[in-house]
Scaffold this motif. Structure first.
Motif, PDB file in Angstrom:
ATOM      1  N   LYS A 429     -37.368  -0.341  35.147  1.00  0.00           N
ATOM      2  CA  LYS A 429     -36.078  -0.845  35.613  1.00  0.00           C
ATOM      3  C   LYS A 429     -35.649  -2.094  34.854  1.00  0.00           C
ATOM      4  O   LYS A 429     -34.452  -2.350  34.663  1.00  0.00           O
ATOM      5  CB  LYS A 429     -36.172  -1.148  37.114  1.00  0.00           C
ATOM      6  N   TYR A 430     -36.657  -2.897  34.420  1.00  0.00           N
ATOM      7  CA  TYR A 430     -36.378  -4.147  33.705  1.00  0.00           C
ATOM      8  C   TYR A 430     -37.172  -4.181  32.396  1.00  0.00           C
ATOM      9  O   TYR A 430     -38.165  -4.895  32.276  1.00  0.00           O
ATOM     10  CB  TYR A 430     -36.741  -5.360  34.579  1.00  0.00           C
ATOM     11  N   PRO A 431     -36.749  -3.381  31.413  1.00  0.00           N
ATOM     12  CA  PRO A 431     -37.483  -3.324  30.141  1.00  0.00           C
ATOM     13  C   PRO A 431     -37.345  -4.628  29.350  1.00  0.00           C
ATOM     14  O   PRO A 431     -36.423  -5.420  29.603  1.00  0.00           O
ATOM     15  CB  PRO A 431     -36.809  -2.171  29.395  1.00  0.00           C
ATOM     16  N   VAL A 432     -38.239  -4.838  28.432  1.00  0.00           N
ATOM     17  CA  VAL A 432     -38.174  -6.026  27.574  1.00  0.00           C
ATOM     18  C   VAL A 432     -36.945  -5.901  26.672  1.00  0.00           C
ATOM     19  O   VAL A 432     -36.830  -4.959  25.890  1.00  0.00           O
ATOM     20  CB  VAL A 432     -39.454  -6.158  26.715  1.00  0.00           C
ATOM     21  N   LEU A 433     -36.015  -6.843  26.818  1.00  0.00           N
ATOM     22  CA  LEU A 433     -34.777  -6.830  26.043  1.00  0.00           C
ATOM     23  C   LEU A 433     -34.607  -8.155  25.315  1.00  0.00           C
ATOM     24  O   LEU A 433     -34.898  -9.221  25.882  1.00  0.00           O
ATOM     25  CB  LEU A 433     -33.563  -6.605  26.958  1.00  0.00           C
ATOM     26  N   TYR A 434     -34.111  -8.105  24.098  1.00  0.00           N
ATOM     27  CA  TYR A 434     -33.885  -9.311  23.299  1.00  0.00           C
ATOM     28  C   TYR A 434     -32.881 -10.230  23.979  1.00  0.00           C
ATOM     29  O   TYR A 434     -33.054 -11.447  24.005  1.00  0.00           O
ATOM     30  CB  TYR A 434     -33.381  -8.923  21.904  1.00  0.00           C
ATOM     31  N   GLU A 435     -31.842  -9.640  24.575  1.00  0.00           N
ATOM     32  CA  GLU A 435     -30.756 -10.453  25.130  1.00  0.00           C
ATOM     33  C   GLU A 435     -31.004 -10.891  26.580  1.00  0.00           C
ATOM     34  O   GLU A 435     -30.215 -11.634  27.150  1.00  0.00           O
ATOM     35  CB  GLU A 435     -29.420  -9.689  25.054  1.00  0.00           C
ATOM     36  N   GLU A 436     -32.095 -10.424  27.212  1.00  0.00           N
ATOM     37  CA  GLU A 436     -32.373 -10.806  28.599  1.00  0.00           C
ATOM     38  C   GLU A 436     -33.843 -11.162  28.790  1.00  0.00           C
ATOM     39  O   GLU A 436     -34.678 -10.316  29.088  1.00  0.00           O
ATOM     40  CB  GLU A 436     -31.964  -9.680  29.570  1.00  0.00           C
ATOM     41  N   GLN A 513     -43.180 -14.904  51.518  1.00  0.00           N
ATOM     42  CA  GLN A 513     -41.835 -15.294  51.059  1.00  0.00           C
ATOM     43  C   GLN A 513     -41.706 -15.122  49.548  1.00  0.00           C
ATOM     44  O   GLN A 513     -40.655 -14.692  49.052  1.00  0.00           O
ATOM     45  CB  GLN A 513     -41.555 -16.740  51.445  1.00  0.00           C
ATOM     46  N   ARG A 514     -42.758 -15.467  48.820  1.00  0.00           N
ATOM     47  CA  ARG A 514     -42.742 -15.317  47.363  1.00  0.00           C
ATOM     48  C   ARG A 514     -42.645 -13.844  46.976  1.00  0.00           C
ATOM     49  O   ARG A 514     -41.895 -13.482  46.052  1.00  0.00           O
ATOM     50  CB  ARG A 514     -44.020 -15.931  46.768  1.00  0.00           C
ATOM     51  N   ILE A 515     -43.420 -13.006  47.661  1.00  0.00           N
ATOM     52  CA  ILE A 515     -43.379 -11.565  47.382  1.00  0.00           C
ATOM     53  C   ILE A 515     -41.982 -11.010  47.678  1.00  0.00           C
ATOM     54  O   ILE A 515     -41.437 -10.202  46.910  1.00  0.00           O
ATOM     55  CB  ILE A 515     -44.441 -10.822  48.227  1.00  0.00           C
ATOM     56  N   ASN A 516     -41.382 -11.456  48.783  1.00  0.00           N
ATOM     57  CA  ASN A 516     -40.027 -10.997  49.144  1.00  0.00           C
ATOM     58  C   ASN A 516     -38.994 -11.442  48.114  1.00  0.00           C
ATOM     59  O   ASN A 516     -38.040 -10.705  47.817  1.00  0.00           O
ATOM     60  CB  ASN A 516     -39.644 -11.535  50.532  1.00  0.00           C
ATOM     61  N   PHE A 517     -39.168 -12.648  47.575  1.00  0.00           N
ATOM     62  CA  PHE A 517     -38.264 -13.154  46.530  1.00  0.00           C
ATOM     63  C   PHE A 517     -38.276 -12.216  45.317  1.00  0.00           C
ATOM     64  O   PHE A 517     -37.222 -11.830  44.793  1.00  0.00           O
ATOM     65  CB  PHE A 517     -38.704 -14.565  46.137  1.00  0.00           C
ATOM     66  N   LEU A 518     -39.473 -11.841  44.880  1.00  0.00           N
ATOM     67  CA  LEU A 518     -39.577 -10.925  43.734  1.00  0.00           C
ATOM     68  C   LEU A 518     -39.077  -9.531  44.089  1.00  0.00           C
ATOM     69  O   LEU A 518     -38.437  -8.858  43.261  1.00  0.00           O
ATOM     70  CB  LEU A 518     -41.028 -10.853  43.258  1.00  0.00           C
ATOM     71  N   GLN A 519     -39.369  -9.082  45.325  1.00  0.00           N
ATOM     72  CA  GLN A 519     -38.950  -7.737  45.728  1.00  0.00           C
ATOM     73  C   GLN A 519     -37.427  -7.627  45.770  1.00  0.00           C
ATOM     74  O   GLN A 519     -36.848  -6.605  45.365  1.00  0.00           O
ATOM     75  CB  GLN A 519     -39.546  -7.393  47.095  1.00  0.00           C
ATOM     76  N   ARG A 520     -36.757  -8.678  46.237  1.00  0.00           N
ATOM     77  CA  ARG A 520     -35.281  -8.678  46.249  1.00  0.00           C
ATOM     78  C   ARG A 520     -34.733  -8.668  44.831  1.00  0.00           C
ATOM     79  O   ARG A 520     -33.720  -8.017  44.547  1.00  0.00           O
ATOM     80  CB  ARG A 520     -34.760  -9.899  47.014  1.00  0.00           C
ATOM     81  N   TRP A 521     -35.400  -9.385  43.939  1.00  0.00           N
ATOM     82  CA  TRP A 521     -35.006  -9.394  42.522  1.00  0.00           C
ATOM     83  C   TRP A 521     -35.120  -7.976  41.951  1.00  0.00           C
ATOM     84  O   TRP A 521     -34.197  -7.484  41.285  1.00  0.00           O
ATOM     85  CB  TRP A 521     -35.917 -10.377  41.787  1.00  0.00           C
ATOM     86  N   ILE A 522     -36.233  -7.328  42.230  1.00  0.00           N
ATOM     87  CA  ILE A 522     -36.464  -5.969  41.720  1.00  0.00           C
ATOM     88  C   ILE A 522     -35.438  -4.997  42.298  1.00  0.00           C
ATOM     89  O   ILE A 522     -34.878  -4.153  41.589  1.00  0.00           O
ATOM     90  CB  ILE A 522     -37.900  -5.509  42.064  1.00  0.00           C
ATOM     91  N   SER A 523     -35.146  -5.130  43.586  1.00  0.00           N
ATOM     92  CA  SER A 523     -34.253  -4.177  44.262  1.00  0.00           C
ATOM     93  C   SER A 523     -32.779  -4.434  43.970  1.00  0.00           C
ATOM     94  O   SER A 523     -32.003  -3.490  43.777  1.00  0.00           O
ATOM     95  CB  SER A 523     -34.486  -4.237  45.781  1.00  0.00           C
ATOM     96  N   ASN A 524     -32.392  -5.712  43.915  1.00  0.00           N
ATOM     97  CA  ASN A 524     -30.961  -6.050  43.847  1.00  0.00           C
ATOM     98  C   ASN A 524     -30.502  -6.583  42.503  1.00  0.00           C
ATOM     99  O   ASN A 524     -29.319  -6.876  42.329  1.00  0.00           O
ATOM    100  CB  ASN A 524     -30.620  -7.093  44.923  1.00  0.00           C
ATOM    101  N   GLY A 525     -31.428  -6.776  41.562  1.00  0.00           N
ATOM    102  CA  GLY A 525     -31.050  -7.336  40.273  1.00  0.00           C
ATOM    103  C   GLY A 525     -31.254  -8.848  40.241  1.00  0.00           C
ATOM    104  O   GLY A 525     -31.683  -9.461  41.221  1.00  0.00           O
ATOM    105  N   ILE A 526     -30.945  -9.464  39.096  1.00  0.00           N
ATOM    106  CA  ILE A 526     -31.149 -10.906  38.914  1.00  0.00           C
ATOM    107  C   ILE A 526     -30.398 -11.678  39.999  1.00  0.00           C
ATOM    108  O   ILE A 526     -29.196 -11.465  40.198  1.00  0.00           O
ATOM    109  CB  ILE A 526     -30.666 -11.343  37.511  1.00  0.00           C
TER     110      ILE A 526
END
Length: 683
Positions: A429-436, A513-526
């Motif tokens: 879902k979040y591949p290594v990209l030069y611009e991101e 809370q830390r896990i939820n922070f990353l999970q929301r990032w994964i699910s909803n985008g940056i």
């Protein structure tokens, strides 16, 4: 501590102390229900969480629910100068015994817990158990033996002379040798000889005694009493000022990281060389060379011991107040109250000694440039330090149901810990990209958290088996069980985790809370705003932000720095990412607060040790020059200890980055206050 332990053990044997309540006093407890803080304006989140934890105990089950009914009574305790002697509101003052009232004091005013323990011991055992006992060395000698070292806690007084005059202390013996050593193994006086013969290792000698000494903190007045002044007016003024500086450099240590990140061992030798140089420079220069004096003291004599760059900044800021033309005036004051001041140089030694002896025994924070809240931090640290020491002396315990307390704790954690992230799914879902670059930051964070989650899951599985007797309890699992019992994070988890000072209950909550922070990032985008405290390695996130800008505008990353803007908007009002840079939140200010209306740093409110910082916009800018004034360069640390292993940059590994915060005060004002931003608190 010894008197309190003695008292507690007697009461435990008489069944007057409930062991679950005893454990709460030492280690706290994990809240079961989450109720809203009913007094946000004065009750800290830490205190409310402690009250929720205390409400899990049988005799306190209604405490949290009844708290709003008695807000005025509890606030009276919170605001009192003697909270340990205030009655509890409503029926609580009758229902609870003297020990149980200590648990409420621990929640509301931990800084006065030691005074509460003293009153408790005095009431149960008698006043003499909390009063300092004078040492009769002849009695100590008679009660001691040749095989057990004796320890002296010393101030400036050293007991060598007392040993010589102690009746019968040095009998006429051929096999007597007495050594006095300090805490670093240095002899305070040489071995004594009798009849021309000494015994080099006389543990078998009946009259041999080994004395070890350690030094306790001293007050500024004690430091000043050591020095005798000459007749030269400027020298006398600057010498008094220098001695005050020496005392402050020594005693800032007691305030922990607010004083210095690292507690330095400044010595009389540092002061003596400064005195010699002061006299030499005054003799050789027509005008007083303040710049030279400040450099020799701040950068060489004292500064030579300082290994942390932020501590060096603090030391140099302090020395500015004591090596300056203003101190030559006889009416100069070193603090707003005027308690610490310069005095008339026409006074003789008796006049100086009278002034020095009139200084407070307990130095106020203002002479150190600290806020009055620093005394609360010091007292809290002292109280929790005492409790931690008692914890290490405790035996294991078993609950009434026959299950060990560790099993109950493990079961509670197991049901909360989520499974590891699916790394392949995240990378897809979040591949290594030069611009991101943020994609790379996310993947690295997920990998780190997965390693931690795997260690937690495996160790919990193993300890369940070990507690049931299915497998052998290894030494590592034994240590883990002990940590769980004491509401502490096991070492095997710490080894794979981010820096944290939180007790186990808060640590688990923070991890989720830390896990939820990353999970929301994964699910909803940056996310529109980043919770910087949730990163395993926040420095990588900051580098990624700069890298995104550099690649977008074709600029070398080495030339880019951050500009800073503190937003008025709350994090919940931010719905979009900025065009450049990023928004960060989740930081706490220690030593000051942020005034959102004025848009600048402000003095802390009484008893408000930490305040939440507003959202900050980090704006990348090439070839940026920082403003010359109107700002405070504020360091960000991961935890409240601030200190850590030094990196190749000369900064602590606990250090993240520094920000520029607007202020109408001078930078030195906030430096002496010890102001810093903290990613995670200790609760």
């Amino acid at each position: 501590m010894f008197a309190f332990l003695l008292c507690a053990r007697i009461m435990m044997n008489d069944k007057k102390i409930d062991m679950v309540e005893w454990r709460y006093l030492l280690s706290g407890a994990m809240p079961v229900q989450q109720l809203a803080n009913p007094a946000v304006s004065w009750l800290s989140e830490r205190a409310w969480q402690d009250i929720l934890g205390l409400s899990t105990l049988k005799n306190f089950s209604n405490l949290a629910q009844s708290f709003p009914e008695h807000l005025e009574g509890f606030k009276k305790i919170f605001d009192s100068s003697q909270p340990h002697r205030e009655p509890l509101p409503g029926a609580w003052d009758v229902i609870l015994d003297s020990f149980q009232k200590l648990l409420v004091l621990r929640c509301l005013r931990a800084d006065c817990l030691i005074q509460g323990l003293q009153d408790f011991v005095a009431a149960e055992l008698g006043q003499r158990f909390i009063e300092p006992q004078t040492s009769d060395l002849s009695v100590v000698f008679a009660e001691s033996s040749s095989s057990t070292p004796l320890i002296f806690v010393l101030s400036l007084h050293r007991p060598a002379a007392d040993l010589y005059i102690c009746p019968g202390f040095f009998p006429d013996s051929n096999d007597l040798s007495v050594y006095m050593l300090d805490s670093q193994g240095q002899e305070l006086f040489h071995p004594l000889y009798s009849k021309g013969k000494s015994v080099s290792f006389p543990y078998s000698a009946r009259n041999f005694r080994l004395w070890l000494t350690v030094f306790q903190p001293i007050s500024l007045s004690q430091v000043l009493l050591v020095k005798v002044f000459s007749n030269q007016s400027d020298f006398k003024s600057l010498l008094l000022s220098l001695c005050l500086f020496h005392g402050i450099a020594l005693e800032r240590r007691k305030f922990g990281p607010l004083g210095f990140n690292i507690p330095y061992e400044f010595t009389d030798g540092d002061l003596n060389i400064c005195i010699s140089q002061l006299k030499m420079f005054l003799d050789e220069y027509q005008d007083i060379p303040y710049k030279v004096l400040k450099y020799t003291a701040g950068e060489i004599n004292y500064g030579g011991r300082v290994t942390d760059d932020w501590d060096r900044r603090c030391l140099l800021s302090v020395v500015e107040d004591f090596y300056c033309p203003a101190v030559l005036s006889s009416d100069h004051v070193y603090c707003a109250s005027g308690v610490y001041r310069q005095i008339d140089t026409k006074l003789d030694i008796k006049g100086y000694l009278a002034y020095i002896r009139g200084l407070p025994i307990n130095d106020t924070p203002e002479i150190f440039g600290l806020h009055d809240n620093a005394n609360i931090s010091f007292a809290q640290n002292e109280a929790f330090g005492l409790l931690e020491a008692v914890v290490r002396l405790q035996p294991r315990a078993t609950s009434a149901e026959g299950k060990t307390l560790e099993e109950e704790i493990v079961a509670g954690i197991v049901e909360k810990i989520p499974p590891p992230f699916d790394i392949e799914e995240v990378m897809g879902k979040y591949p290594v990209l030069y611009e991101e670059s943020m994609n790379t930051v996310l993947i690295q964070e997920v990998i780190r958290y997965n390693k931690l989650l795997e260690v937690i899951s495996l160790s919990l599985r193993d300890i369940v088996k070990a507690l049931k007797g299915s497998v052998v309890m290894s030494s590592a699992l034994e240590l883990m069980a002990r940590s769980l019992f004491n509401n502490a994070v096991p070492d095997m988890w710490k080894a794979k985790a981010y820096p944290s000072l939180k007790p186990l209950a808060s640590w688990v909550s923070d991890l989720l809370q830390r896990i939820n922070f990353l999970q929301r990032w994964i699910s909803n985008g940056i996310p529109p705003a980043f919770w910087i405290s949730g990163f395993f390695f926040p420095q990588a996130f900051l580098t990624g932000t700069l890298q995104n800008y550099a690649r977008r505008f074709g600029t070398s990353i080495d030339t880019i720095g951050f500009d800073f803007e503190v937003l008025v908007k709350s994090v919940s009002e931010i719905t979009e990412t900025p065009d450049t840079g990023c928004y960060i939140h989740g930081l706490f200010l220690e030593g000051a607060r942020w005034d959102n209306k004025a848009g600048q740093l402000a003095e802390s409110r009484p008893k408000e040790l930490y305040t939440q910082m507003a959202v900050i916009w980090l704006i990348p800018k090439p070839n940026r020059k920082p403003p010359a004034s109107g700002i405070y360069v504020c360091p960000i640390y991961k935890t409240l200890t601030r200190a850590g292993t030094l990196s190749t940059t000369g900064h602590s590994m606990n250090y993240v980055v520094s920000l520029e915060l607007p202020t109408h005060h001078t930078q030195r004002h906030w430096v002496k206050r010890g102001v810093a931003l903290i990613c995670a608190l200790d609760y």
